[in-house]
Design a protein around this motif. Structure first.
Motif, PDB file in Angstrom:
ATOM      1  N   ASP A 107     -25.656  -8.626 -18.438  1.00  0.00           N
ATOM      2  CA  ASP A 107     -24.994  -9.886 -18.737  1.00  0.00           C
ATOM      3  C   ASP A 107     -24.088 -10.345 -17.606  1.00  0.00           C
ATOM      4  N   SER A 108     -23.642  -9.428 -16.750  1.00  0.00           N
ATOM      5  CA  SER A 108     -22.697  -9.790 -15.700  1.00  0.00           C
ATOM      6  C   SER A 108     -23.379 -10.362 -14.471  1.00  0.00           C
ATOM      7  N   ILE A 109     -24.725 -10.387 -14.444  1.00  0.00           N
ATOM      8  CA  ILE A 109     -25.455 -10.821 -13.267  1.00  0.00           C
ATOM      9  C   ILE A 109     -26.013 -12.223 -13.480  1.00  0.00           C
ATOM     10  N   VAL A 110     -25.789 -13.095 -12.514  1.00  0.00           N
ATOM     11  CA  VAL A 110     -26.311 -14.454 -12.526  1.00  0.00           C
ATOM     12  C   VAL A 110     -27.133 -14.653 -11.263  1.00  0.00           C
ATOM     13  N   ASP A 111     -28.258 -15.344 -11.388  1.00  0.00           N
ATOM     14  CA  ASP A 111     -29.121 -15.590 -10.240  1.00  0.00           C
ATOM     15  C   ASP A 111     -28.920 -17.005  -9.725  1.00  0.00           C
ATOM     16  N   LEU A 112     -28.906 -17.141  -8.408  1.00  0.00           N
ATOM     17  CA  LEU A 112     -28.828 -18.440  -7.761  1.00  0.00           C
ATOM     18  C   LEU A 112     -30.044 -18.603  -6.875  1.00  0.00           C
ATOM     19  N   SER A 113     -30.746 -19.720  -7.030  1.00  0.00           N
ATOM     20  CA  SER A 113     -31.943 -19.991  -6.245  1.00  0.00           C
ATOM     21  C   SER A 113     -31.606 -20.978  -5.141  1.00  0.00           C
ATOM     22  N   CYS A 114     -31.966 -20.645  -3.904  1.00  0.00           N
ATOM     23  CA  CYS A 114     -31.715 -21.511  -2.759  1.00  0.00           C
ATOM     24  C   CYS A 114     -33.043 -21.919  -2.137  1.00  0.00           C
ATOM     25  N   HIS A 115     -33.261 -23.218  -2.012  1.00  0.00           N
ATOM     26  CA  HIS A 115     -34.504 -23.754  -1.461  1.00  0.00           C
ATOM     27  C   HIS A 115     -34.239 -24.234  -0.042  1.00  0.00           C
ATOM     28  N   TYR A 116     -34.907 -23.607   0.922  1.00  0.00           N
ATOM     29  CA  TYR A 116     -34.786 -23.985   2.325  1.00  0.00           C
ATOM     30  C   TYR A 116     -36.057 -24.702   2.762  1.00  0.00           C
ATOM     31  N   GLN A 117     -35.902 -25.887   3.351  1.00  0.00           N
ATOM     32  CA  GLN A 117     -37.032 -26.650   3.864  1.00  0.00           C
ATOM     33  C   GLN A 117     -36.975 -26.665   5.388  1.00  0.00           C
ATOM     34  N   PHE A 118     -38.148 -26.487   6.030  1.00  0.00           N
ATOM     35  CA  PHE A 118     -38.215 -26.389   7.474  1.00  0.00           C
ATOM     36  C   PHE A 118     -39.010 -27.547   8.067  1.00  0.00           C
ATOM     37  N   GLU A 119     -38.878 -27.722   9.386  1.00  0.00           N
ATOM     38  CA  GLU A 119     -39.484 -28.860  10.067  1.00  0.00           C
ATOM     39  C   GLU A 119     -41.002 -28.896   9.924  1.00  0.00           C
ATOM     40  N   ASN A 120     -41.638 -27.741   9.842  1.00  0.00           N
ATOM     41  CA  ASN A 120     -43.099 -27.708   9.751  1.00  0.00           C
ATOM     42  C   ASN A 120     -43.613 -27.970   8.337  1.00  0.00           C
ATOM     43  N   GLY A 121     -42.720 -28.285   7.403  1.00  0.00           N
ATOM     44  CA  GLY A 121     -43.116 -28.597   6.037  1.00  0.00           C
ATOM     45  C   GLY A 121     -43.100 -27.417   5.091  1.00  0.00           C
ATOM     46  N   SER A 122     -42.927 -26.213   5.606  1.00  0.00           N
ATOM     47  CA  SER A 122     -42.901 -25.036   4.740  1.00  0.00           C
ATOM     48  C   SER A 122     -41.535 -24.896   4.071  1.00  0.00           C
ATOM     49  N   SER A 123     -41.492 -24.060   3.057  1.00  0.00           N
ATOM     50  CA  SER A 123     -40.256 -23.834   2.314  1.00  0.00           C
ATOM     51  C   SER A 123     -40.091 -22.351   2.025  1.00  0.00           C
ATOM     52  N   GLN A 124     -38.851 -21.958   1.862  1.00  0.00           N
ATOM     53  CA  GLN A 124     -38.547 -20.588   1.462  1.00  0.00           C
ATOM     54  C   GLN A 124     -37.531 -20.630   0.326  1.00  0.00           C
ATOM     55  N   PHE A 125     -37.797 -19.828  -0.703  1.00  0.00           N
ATOM     56  CA  PHE A 125     -36.932 -19.752  -1.871  1.00  0.00           C
ATOM     57  C   PHE A 125     -36.288 -18.374  -1.900  1.00  0.00           C
TER      58      PHE A 125
ATOM     59  N   PHE B  37     -33.377 -15.841  -3.712  1.00  0.00           N
ATOM     60  CA  PHE B  37     -32.643 -15.623  -4.952  1.00  0.00           C
ATOM     61  C   PHE B  37     -31.487 -14.669  -4.684  1.00  0.00           C
ATOM     62  N   LEU B  38     -30.300 -15.102  -5.064  1.00  0.00           N
ATOM     63  CA  LEU B  38     -29.100 -14.296  -4.895  1.00  0.00           C
ATOM     64  C   LEU B  38     -28.622 -13.818  -6.258  1.00  0.00           C
ATOM     65  N   ASP B  39     -28.296 -12.540  -6.347  1.00  0.00           N
ATOM     66  CA  ASP B  39     -27.727 -11.958  -7.560  1.00  0.00           C
ATOM     67  C   ASP B  39     -26.220 -11.850  -7.398  1.00  0.00           C
ATOM     68  N   PHE B  40     -25.487 -12.426  -8.345  1.00  0.00           N
ATOM     69  CA  PHE B  40     -24.033 -12.334  -8.354  1.00  0.00           C
ATOM     70  C   PHE B  40     -23.625 -11.403  -9.487  1.00  0.00           C
ATOM     71  N   ASP B  41     -23.102 -10.246  -9.134  1.00  0.00           N
ATOM     72  CA  ASP B  41     -22.678  -9.264 -10.126  1.00  0.00           C
ATOM     73  C   ASP B  41     -21.161  -9.331 -10.249  1.00  0.00           C
ATOM     74  N   HIS B  42     -20.689  -9.912 -11.365  1.00  0.00           N
ATOM     75  CA  HIS B  42     -19.251 -10.099 -11.552  1.00  0.00           C
ATOM     76  C   HIS B  42     -18.522  -8.784 -11.800  1.00  0.00           C
ATOM     77  N   SER B  43     -19.253  -7.725 -12.092  1.00  0.00           N
ATOM     78  CA  SER B  43     -18.606  -6.442 -12.355  1.00  0.00           C
ATOM     79  C   SER B  43     -18.254  -5.704 -11.068  1.00  0.00           C
ATOM     80  N   GLU B  44     -18.742  -6.200  -9.919  1.00  0.00           N
ATOM     81  CA  GLU B  44     -18.462  -5.557  -8.643  1.00  0.00           C
ATOM     82  C   GLU B  44     -17.750  -6.524  -7.711  1.00  0.00           C
ATOM     83  N   LYS B  45     -16.846  -5.997  -6.900  1.00  0.00           N
ATOM     84  CA  LYS B  45     -16.167  -6.808  -5.905  1.00  0.00           C
ATOM     85  C   LYS B  45     -17.145  -7.136  -4.786  1.00  0.00           C
TER      86      LYS B  45
END
Length: 294
Positions: free
Chosen positions: A16-34, A36-44
């Motif tokens: 329950d303490s972990i939340v995922d964040l999705s980041c979409h990166y777009q590049f000049e050649n038209g490709s993309s990279q996704f 995912f970052l895990d944020f664990d609130h139980s750890e500093k």
């Protein structure tokens, strides 16, 4: 030039303490990279790159919505516009052709359940020549039938003019919560109850008559959910503000009417206070390598 968009999606872990964040990166050649970052609130400093969920695509796509671990993208197949519904956990994707649209699609939403059954909802603004008054035509794709259907709803609002049509990245990402899709439209919250097939219009707490031009400024807004409650977060000249969407029968006291004002301010942080408290605040950088396209 590299462009970045990010949005919060539902957690895919059992903690329950972990939340995922999705980041979409777009590049000049038209490709993309996704990523995912895990944020664990139980750890500093508990922020981690989730390699198992992250993926890349070689063709041009745009992120439209996310819901219960699924991501809705728009793209092209042989020069024809289409949608993709991607499951980052399994790397499966479904290609869906766009329906016949006569005018402007002003909003797109995604609704899904725990069994990966989903619906795509498009809002098409219909002109007064086609409908008696302001109307929205809802185009709905269901994974159960693999077909598009449509239904009309009348709403009392002014449809977004330019420049929002030209700069879609300035609009707020939709939120699916409690069986409903939430959109920001011209300073209002439009809530579409998917199963009941009805909608309600709620004025946002920072409503402005000059909303279309306000949305082009540096101020940003987003919807989020916590413990079954919907929150509206935004920045303005003064600071950061978080409002909770209330139920219609919520009692705000003798001087307020929850039927006309459905919000409660739950948190505000002034810019000066944030800057003085987090003067050493900085983004965490990750080293990552290109991922295998799906």
């Amino acid at each position: 030039m590299e462009q970045e968009n990010s949005q919060t999606i539902s957690g895919t872990t059992s903690h329950d303490s972990i939340v995922d964040l999705s980041c979409h990166y777009q590049f000049e050649n038209g490709s993309s990279q996704f990523l995912f970052l895990d944020f664990d609130h139980s750890e500093k400093n508990g922020t981690f790159l989730n390699h198992s969920l992250s993926f890349s695509v070689e063709s041009f796509v745009q992120t439209l919505a996310s819901c219960n671990g699924l991501i809705l993208l728009s793209g092209y197949v042989t020069d024809q516009s289409c949608y993709y519904v991607v499951n980052p956990l399994t790397k499966d994707s479904i290609t869906i052709p766009q329906p016949c649209i006569q005018e402007h699609v002003i909003r797109v939403g995604l609704a899904s359940n725990d069994y990966n059954q989903f619906k795509i909802v498009l809002l098409e603004a219909k002109s007064s020549q086609l409908m008696d008054g302001n109307g929205l035509e809802f185009h709905i794709f269901s994974s159960d039938t693999s077909e598009w259907s449509k239904v009309n709803h009348f709403v009392d609002l002014t449809f977004p003019p330019l420049p929002e049509f030209e700069f879609k990245e300035l609009s707020t990402q939709p939120l699916y919560s409690n069986g409903s899709i939430h959109w920001e439209i011209d300073g209002n919250l439009l809530v579409y109850h998917v199963e009941e097939d009805n909608c309600e219009l709620i004025e946002l707490p920072n409503f402005s008559k000059d909303w279309a031009w306000q949305s082009t400024m540096m101020y940003r807004r987003c919807f989020c959910e916590s413990s079954g409650c919907v929150y509206y977060c935004y920045t303005d000249f003064d600071g950061f503000h978080v409002w909770e969407l209330l139920k219609e029968d919520y009692d705000l006291g003798p001087f307020s009417d929850s039927e006309t004002f459905r919000w409660k301010l739950v948190h505000t942080v002034m810019h000066e206070s944030f800057a003085s408290t987090h003067h050493e605040f900085r983004d965490t950088l990750f080293e990552w390598e290109p991922l295998t396209p799906i």
